[in-house]
Design a protein around this motif. Structure first.
Motif, PDB file in Angstrom:
ATOM      1  N   ALA A 169       0.826  -1.207   0.000  1.00  0.00           N
ATOM      2  CA  ALA A 169       0.000   0.000   0.000  1.00  0.00           C
ATOM      3  C   ALA A 169       0.863   1.261   0.000  1.00  0.00           C
ATOM      4  O   ALA A 169       0.531   2.247  -0.676  1.00  0.00           O
ATOM      5  CB  ALA A 169      -0.936  -0.003   1.209  1.00  0.00           C
ATOM      6  N   LEU A 170       1.948   1.235   0.751  1.00  0.00           N
ATOM      7  CA  LEU A 170       2.867   2.381   0.754  1.00  0.00           C
ATOM      8  C   LEU A 170       3.438   2.614  -0.638  1.00  0.00           C
ATOM      9  O   LEU A 170       3.541   3.756  -1.101  1.00  0.00           O
ATOM     10  CB  LEU A 170       4.017   2.135   1.743  1.00  0.00           C
ATOM     11  CG  LEU A 170       3.677   2.150   3.238  1.00  0.00           C
ATOM     12  CD1 LEU A 170       4.919   1.804   4.049  1.00  0.00           C
ATOM     13  CD2 LEU A 170       3.135   3.511   3.656  1.00  0.00           C
ATOM     14  N   GLU A 171       3.809   1.532  -1.308  1.00  0.00           N
ATOM     15  CA  GLU A 171       4.374   1.636  -2.651  1.00  0.00           C
ATOM     16  C   GLU A 171       3.334   2.152  -3.651  1.00  0.00           C
ATOM     17  O   GLU A 171       3.647   2.979  -4.515  1.00  0.00           O
ATOM     18  CB  GLU A 171       4.921   0.277  -3.083  1.00  0.00           C
ATOM     19  CG  GLU A 171       6.072  -0.192  -2.220  1.00  0.00           C
ATOM     20  CD  GLU A 171       6.458  -1.650  -2.455  1.00  0.00           C
ATOM     21  OE1 GLU A 171       7.452  -2.095  -1.863  1.00  0.00           O
ATOM     22  OE2 GLU A 171       5.751  -2.338  -3.228  1.00  0.00           O
ATOM     23  N   ALA A 173       0.785   4.067  -2.967  1.00  0.00           N
ATOM     24  CA  ALA A 173       0.551   5.480  -2.672  1.00  0.00           C
ATOM     25  C   ALA A 173       1.644   6.344  -3.300  1.00  0.00           C
ATOM     26  O   ALA A 173       1.373   7.431  -3.828  1.00  0.00           O
ATOM     27  CB  ALA A 173       0.494   5.701  -1.165  1.00  0.00           C
ATOM     28  N   GLU A 174       2.864   5.863  -3.245  1.00  0.00           N
ATOM     29  CA  GLU A 174       3.993   6.586  -3.824  1.00  0.00           C
ATOM     30  C   GLU A 174       3.841   6.725  -5.342  1.00  0.00           C
ATOM     31  O   GLU A 174       4.208   7.739  -5.933  1.00  0.00           O
ATOM     32  CB  GLU A 174       5.294   5.862  -3.487  1.00  0.00           C
ATOM     33  CG  GLU A 174       6.554   6.565  -3.955  1.00  0.00           C
ATOM     34  CD  GLU A 174       6.835   7.848  -3.189  1.00  0.00           C
ATOM     35  OE1 GLU A 174       7.546   8.708  -3.735  1.00  0.00           O
ATOM     36  OE2 GLU A 174       6.330   8.000  -2.056  1.00  0.00           O
ATOM     37  N   LYS A 176       1.029   6.858  -6.865  1.00  0.00           N
ATOM     38  CA  LYS A 176      -0.172   7.676  -7.136  1.00  0.00           C
ATOM     39  C   LYS A 176      -1.084   7.051  -8.200  1.00  0.00           C
ATOM     40  O   LYS A 176      -1.521   7.707  -9.137  1.00  0.00           O
ATOM     41  CB  LYS A 176       0.226   9.095  -7.536  1.00  0.00           C
ATOM     42  CG  LYS A 176       0.913   9.852  -6.411  1.00  0.00           C
ATOM     43  CD  LYS A 176       1.297  11.256  -6.846  1.00  0.00           C
ATOM     44  CE  LYS A 176       1.734  12.089  -5.647  1.00  0.00           C
ATOM     45  NZ  LYS A 176       2.812  11.501  -4.854  1.00  0.00           N
ATOM     46  N   ASN A 178      -4.621   4.404  -8.910  1.00  0.00           N
ATOM     47  CA  ASN A 178      -5.923   4.121  -8.292  1.00  0.00           C
ATOM     48  C   ASN A 178      -5.978   2.720  -7.697  1.00  0.00           C
ATOM     49  O   ASN A 178      -7.028   2.303  -7.204  1.00  0.00           O
ATOM     50  CB  ASN A 178      -7.037   4.284  -9.325  1.00  0.00           C
ATOM     51  CG  ASN A 178      -7.240   5.723  -9.733  1.00  0.00           C
ATOM     52  OD1 ASN A 178      -7.158   6.627  -8.900  1.00  0.00           O
ATOM     53  ND2 ASN A 178      -7.489   5.958 -11.015  1.00  0.00           N
ATOM     54  N   LYS A 180      -5.526  -0.379  -5.143  1.00  0.00           N
ATOM     55  CA  LYS A 180      -5.622  -0.507  -3.690  1.00  0.00           C
ATOM     56  C   LYS A 180      -5.272  -1.928  -3.272  1.00  0.00           C
ATOM     57  O   LYS A 180      -5.413  -2.877  -4.048  1.00  0.00           O
ATOM     58  CB  LYS A 180      -7.051  -0.231  -3.206  1.00  0.00           C
ATOM     59  CG  LYS A 180      -7.525   1.198  -3.277  1.00  0.00           C
ATOM     60  CD  LYS A 180      -8.934   1.286  -2.689  1.00  0.00           C
ATOM     61  CE  LYS A 180      -9.503   2.682  -2.763  1.00  0.00           C
ATOM     62  NZ  LYS A 180     -10.871   2.753  -2.171  1.00  0.00           N
ATOM     63  N   GLU A 240      -9.852   1.692   2.630  1.00  0.00           N
ATOM     64  CA  GLU A 240      -8.615   2.475   2.702  1.00  0.00           C
ATOM     65  C   GLU A 240      -7.425   1.556   2.426  1.00  0.00           C
ATOM     66  O   GLU A 240      -7.202   0.572   3.137  1.00  0.00           O
ATOM     67  CB  GLU A 240      -8.496   3.096   4.091  1.00  0.00           C
ATOM     68  CG  GLU A 240      -7.249   3.908   4.318  1.00  0.00           C
ATOM     69  CD  GLU A 240      -7.145   4.404   5.747  1.00  0.00           C
ATOM     70  OE1 GLU A 240      -6.015   4.639   6.208  1.00  0.00           O
ATOM     71  OE2 GLU A 240      -8.200   4.543   6.408  1.00  0.00           O
ATOM     72  N   SER A 241      -6.676   1.863   1.387  1.00  0.00           N
ATOM     73  CA  SER A 241      -5.558   1.014   0.999  1.00  0.00           C
ATOM     74  C   SER A 241      -4.559   0.869   2.148  1.00  0.00           C
ATOM     75  O   SER A 241      -4.191   1.845   2.809  1.00  0.00           O
ATOM     76  CB  SER A 241      -4.849   1.611  -0.221  1.00  0.00           C
ATOM     77  OG  SER A 241      -3.911   0.693  -0.758  1.00  0.00           O
ATOM     78  N   GLY A 242      -4.152  -0.376   2.394  1.00  0.00           N
ATOM     79  CA  GLY A 242      -3.194  -0.665   3.448  1.00  0.00           C
ATOM     80  C   GLY A 242      -3.821  -1.009   4.783  1.00  0.00           C
ATOM     81  O   GLY A 242      -3.141  -1.476   5.699  1.00  0.00           O
TER      82      GLY A 242
END
Length: 252
Positions: A169-171, A173-174, A176, A178, A180, A240-242
């Protein structure tokens, strides 16, 4: 078109997820050793795409071959959304450390942890090339955060799956995108896995009587109830992703 890929779809929560997704007019790809005829029939009745693939999730080579074939098949159809349910899991070996056999240890880690990592990796890679949104859902367990005597391998594999979910999930988000990824702990359900737990020995599993009590006092949740709570979360777009969700968070 939206597609759901579901491992362990022949029975239990995987079967319930597959049936619900078809009811939502979402195409289904079932992955398990045996095919569920009811799922196939439901897809036929709804005029939806459905395909079953047999796969032994304890074999990396077979995972790679089968899921590359699935990816090729689906991405040819230019999907706009893929839901990837890494649902298949095994509880065995139920035994204390020092009395474990090698083969079930390896199979447990392969099915519960390595398979979801490999499968997610394939679909995030292919999805980025095709511009398809991928939502991965890893079925975890309360055992990922609670030490249970006799379940050392299962607890470890599910704890690893939680960390894989959070790190991925962190990756994402980095990057950017869509895409999840979430984890979902379904609690105690009336499944074949519970039957396996109840058939273990008291010497290997200290909490045996508690799990027998769950069944005798009807404390086991129905798979349909749990699956519907998960699918509602996934389809309403609020996940919510992660995050690691527990069924009790969704049913209360």
């Amino acid at each position: 078109m939206k597609y759901a890929i579901i491992t362990g779809a022949s029975r239990g929560m995987g079967e319930a997820i597959a049936k619900r997704m078809l009811e939502e007019q979402i195409a289904v790809v079932s992955v398990s050793r045996t095919e569920n005829e009811e799922i196939r029939q439901l897809a036929l009745e709804n005029g939806l795409f459905y395909k079953h693939y047999s796969c032994n999730l304890s074999l990396e080579k077979e995972i790679q071959e089968v899921f590359m074939e699935i990816a090729h098949c689906i991405y040819q159809k230019k999907p706009n959304q893929i839901y990837l349910f890494n649902n298949a899991g095994v509880i065995e070996p139920i035994e204390t450390v020092g009395n474990l056999d090698q083969t079930p240890i390896i199979r447990n880690i392969q099915v519960n942890l390595i398979a979801p990592i490999l499968i997610t990796n394939i679909f995030l890679n292919k999805g980025s090339l095709a511009g398809t949104t991928v939502h991965a859902i890893n079925i975890t367990s309360g055992a990922a955060t609670r030490s249970i005597e006799g379940w050392s391998v299962y607890c470890s594999a599910k704890a690893g799956l939680n960390m894989f979910t959070q790190t991925t999930a962190l990756e994402l988000a980095e990057m950017k995108t869509n895409n999840k990824i979430i984890a979902f702990s379904p609690g105690i359900m009336d499944t074949k896995m519970q039957e396996t737990i109840r058939s273990s020995s008291k010497g290997a599993f200290k909490e045996l009587e508690k799990f027998i009590d769950y069944k005798e006092k009807s404390k086991l949740q129905k798979t349909e109830v749990v699956a519907n709570a998960l699918v509602d979360l996934v389809l309403n777009g609020s996940a919510e992703s992660g995050k690691i969700y527990h069924v009790s968070d969704l049913l209360n």
